[in-house]
Design an enzyme around this catalytic site. Structure first.
Site, PDB file in Angstrom:
ATOM      1  N   GLU A  74       0.937   3.648   1.953  1.00  0.00           N
ATOM      2  CA  GLU A  74       1.391   4.246   3.250  1.00  0.00           C
ATOM      3  C   GLU A  74       2.562   3.434   3.563  1.00  0.00           C
ATOM      4  OE1 GLU A  74      -3.087   4.376   3.911  1.00  0.00           O
ATOM      5  OE2 GLU A  74      -1.794   3.300   2.334  1.00  0.00           O
ATOM      6  N   HIS A 112       0.813  -1.315  -0.230  1.00  0.00           N
ATOM      7  CA  HIS A 112       0.196  -0.077   0.067  1.00  0.00           C
ATOM      8  C   HIS A 112       0.823   1.216  -0.029  1.00  0.00           C
ATOM      9  CE1 HIS A 112      -3.770  -1.807   1.764  1.00  0.00           C
ATOM     10  NE2 HIS A 112      -3.521  -2.501   0.976  1.00  0.00           N
ATOM     11  N   CYS A 130      -6.183   1.896   5.934  1.00  0.00           N
ATOM     12  CA  CYS A 130      -6.662   0.756   6.468  1.00  0.00           C
ATOM     13  C   CYS A 130      -6.274   0.085   7.744  1.00  0.00           C
ATOM     14  CB  CYS A 130      -6.545  -0.582   5.168  1.00  0.00           C
ATOM     15  SG  CYS A 130      -4.922  -1.129   5.191  1.00  0.00           S
TER      16      CYS A 130
END
Length: 145
Positions: free
Chosen positions: A55, A53, A83
């Site tokens: 991040e 992801h 998430c």
């Protein structure tokens, strides 16, 4: 002094890079002392890795730039609410500040783990939310056609 809108626009530019690769258009920048020290966008399809992801990419890059695992003096700007996995990484990094654009009511950490972040992390939500949300909606709408 640059503001949250400026940095969120930089994160949106990262989201565009993800979209160009066929990735879900999520983008991130991490800022320390008013300087972008890391950028990231989703690479899950490119790397065939569910953990890639935006991040996660940016947290790893920022830690390398700083030479340490803690980001307590940093702000992470992300176009969509993290998430649970990313919220956990944000917590472990002891991030000082999280700024996100669009809420993610289906998969966002606030639904499943509202206390996942480090207790000292300051959260700002809704920065350029409409633009961030539209980017996601347009992407998935195009996928369905």
């Amino acid at each position: 002094m640059l503001d949250d809108t400026y940095y969120m626009k930089q994160a949106l530019a990262e989201a565009d890079k993800a979209k160009e690769r066929g990735e879900v258009p999520v983008g991130v920048v991490i800022v320390a002392k008013e300087r972008i020290i890391a950028r990231g966008h989703n690479l899950t399809e490119t790397l065939n890795d569910v953990t890639a992801h935006a991040e996660m990419q940016a947290i790893t890059a920022a830690a390398n730039v700083l030479g340490g695992k803690y980001l307590s003096d940093c702000t992470l700007y992300v176009t969509v609410e993290p998430c649970v996995m990313c919220a956990g990484a944000i917590a472990w990094s002891q991030l000082g500040r999280l700024v996100f654009g669009a809420a993610d009511e289906k998969r966002g950490y606030q639904k499943y783990a509202p206390n996942a972040l480090h207790p000292k992390t300051v959260v700002v939500s809704g920065v350029l939310a409409e633009e961030c949300g539209r980017k996601m909606k347009d992407f998935f709408q195009a996928k369905r056609q």
